[in-house]
Scaffold this active site. Structure first.
Site, PDB file in Angstrom:
ATOM      1  CG  LEU A   1      -1.856  -1.174   1.427  1.00 34.07           C
ATOM      2  CD1 LEU A   1      -2.615  -1.045   2.751  1.00 34.07           C
ATOM      3  CD2 LEU A   1      -2.849  -1.251   0.263  1.00 34.07           C
TER       4      LEU A   1
ATOM      5  CB  ILE B   1       5.169   1.061   4.022  1.00 32.52           C
ATOM      6  CG1 ILE B   1       4.529   0.614   5.354  1.00 32.52           C
ATOM      7  CG2 ILE B   1       4.908   2.532   3.726  1.00 32.52           C
ATOM      8  CD1 ILE B   1       3.024   0.717   5.408  1.00 32.52           C
ATOM      9  CE  LYS B   2       4.316  -0.086  -5.374  1.00 30.94           C
ATOM     10  NZ  LYS B   2       3.251  -0.359  -6.337  1.00 30.94           N
ATOM     11  CB  VAL B   3       8.681   4.327   0.552  1.00 29.41           C
ATOM     12  CG1 VAL B   3       9.397   5.631   0.748  1.00 29.41           C
ATOM     13  CG2 VAL B   3       8.087   3.830   1.855  1.00 29.41           C
TER      14      VAL B   3
END
Ligand code: G3P
Length: 214
Positions: free
Chosen positions: A56, A82-84
């Site tokens: 996400l 966590i997509k950064v």
């Protein structure tokens, strides 16, 4: 090699799950917006029905914003990654999230040095976008080879997650190079299973079975 589904569509996820070919899911703001409705409800349902990792994405510009968003996104499930974004602020966030024990997927990677930086910051996954590189006449798969070499040279545990896949050849090349994961659109997953000789062979078997049992 793991296959993730690059989608926020629950029907596609269920169909790929039924075929036993899906190890996780990646989403992004574009994919979630395509589904319409309440993105939080959508993300929450995806995290519930998928056993493996679900990426996400944060949308904040600063590391502090990204870290705050990451904490909120983590509440959707234990499988959240966590997509950064691959920016300087994104690297700061990646390092902090790594120290907090959260998994990250550094996205929008277009060069081997960006991948190296992400690995040094402690990213769990890096997402090089092969289709978008091919789209501007750069060789997307060459990037995957370079990242594989760099990560192997230094034993980085960061996984190469090939993204922006457009066709079965991208999946084949990813497997031959030794990428850890390919995140694949549902349409391409379906294409992987097809072969004209399979269809032709099946047709012949059916014709012969008819003759045999008539
Ligand atoms: O999820 C990230 C990536 O796979 C996006 O692909 O099709 O927007 O280039 P695409």
């Amino acid at each position: 090699m793991e296959f993730f589904l690059d989608t926020a569509n629950v029907d596609e996820i269920k169909a790929a799950q039924a075929q036993g070919v899906m190890d996780g899911v990646t989403t992004n703001p574009t994919l979630l917006s395509r589904e319409g409705g309440d993105w939080k409800a959508q993300a929450s349902e995806i995290c519930k029905i998928v056993e493996g990792p679900v990426s996400l994405e944060v949308v904040g510009a600063t590391a502090d914003e990204m870290i705050r968003e990451a904490e909120a996104l983590s509440a959707f499930g234990e499988n959240v990654v966590i997509k950064v974004p691959m920016t300087s602020e994104g690297l700061v966030a990646t390092k902090v999230l790594y120290k907090k024990g959260l998994k990250t997927n550094v996205t929008l990677v277009f060069s081997p040095l960006q991948a190296l930086l992400a690995a040094k910051a402690g990213a769990t996954y890096v997402s090089p976008f092969v289709g978008r590189l091919d789209g501007i006449s750069h060789d997307g798969m060459e990037l995957i080879k370079q990242i594989r070499t760099i990560f192997d040279n230094y034993d980085f545990p960061t996984k190469i997650l090939v993204a922006s896949i457009r066709n079965p050849l991208h999946v084949l090349d990813s497997a031959l190079i030794g990428a850890d994961v390919a995140t694949i659109p549902y349409k391409v997953i379906c294409e992987l299973a097809k072969h004209p000789l399979t269809d032709k062979g099946l047709e012949q078997f059916n014709v012969d079975w008819e003759k045999l049992t008539k």
